[in-house]
Scaffold this motif. Sequence first.
Motif: not given
Length: 195
Positions: A52-53, A66, A70
């Motif tokens: 998530n960046n 997860t 992703q």
Amino acid sequence: MSALDLIEVWAKITGNEPEKVHISAEADIDDLKSELFDGNKEKKRQHYGVFNNQRPSSSARVPHDTCCAQPILFFKVDETDMDVTRVITPDLNTIPSNENFLDATFSIPLIDKDTTQVEHSPPHLVDTIHYQNGDKYVGEINAQREPHGKGMMCWKNGRRYEGKWKNGKKDGQGIEYGANGAINLTGEWKEGVKI
């Protein structure tokens, strides 16, 4: 440990397919790296996770949300990134305190005794970019939010490319997969063109 204490976590090591790992619900990122790299300490130290960046610390609890699309991404530490990675947030104007140091210019002597000025750019930013046409990029980017460094582009038609990028174009070693998951092309790209 009972089966009730286990969770499924999706993880992806750069260059590999995402994989499902069964791990304790209380596990941290370091525990997940131990599982992924069969306890090999050297390999664990050579990789860092991004989800998530964000780049969670080794002691952070493994995310429970997860999925295959992703996963927690594990990138190999680049010797030039000096173990510091900036993470993109919606506010792109945030400048870390070490920015001036990382933008310094260094002289590196070459074998033929010439001296060349090499500009050391800051570590690559890591981001997930969702394009309006349905394409998605996950990986390192430059300040203009273009793919730059190691990353994976997934086109909405099912094709994908994993490898090196430079200013938004494939540039360096990479693998291109077809919509069926089979390898279409592998090798070296220059400015978006296979060479």
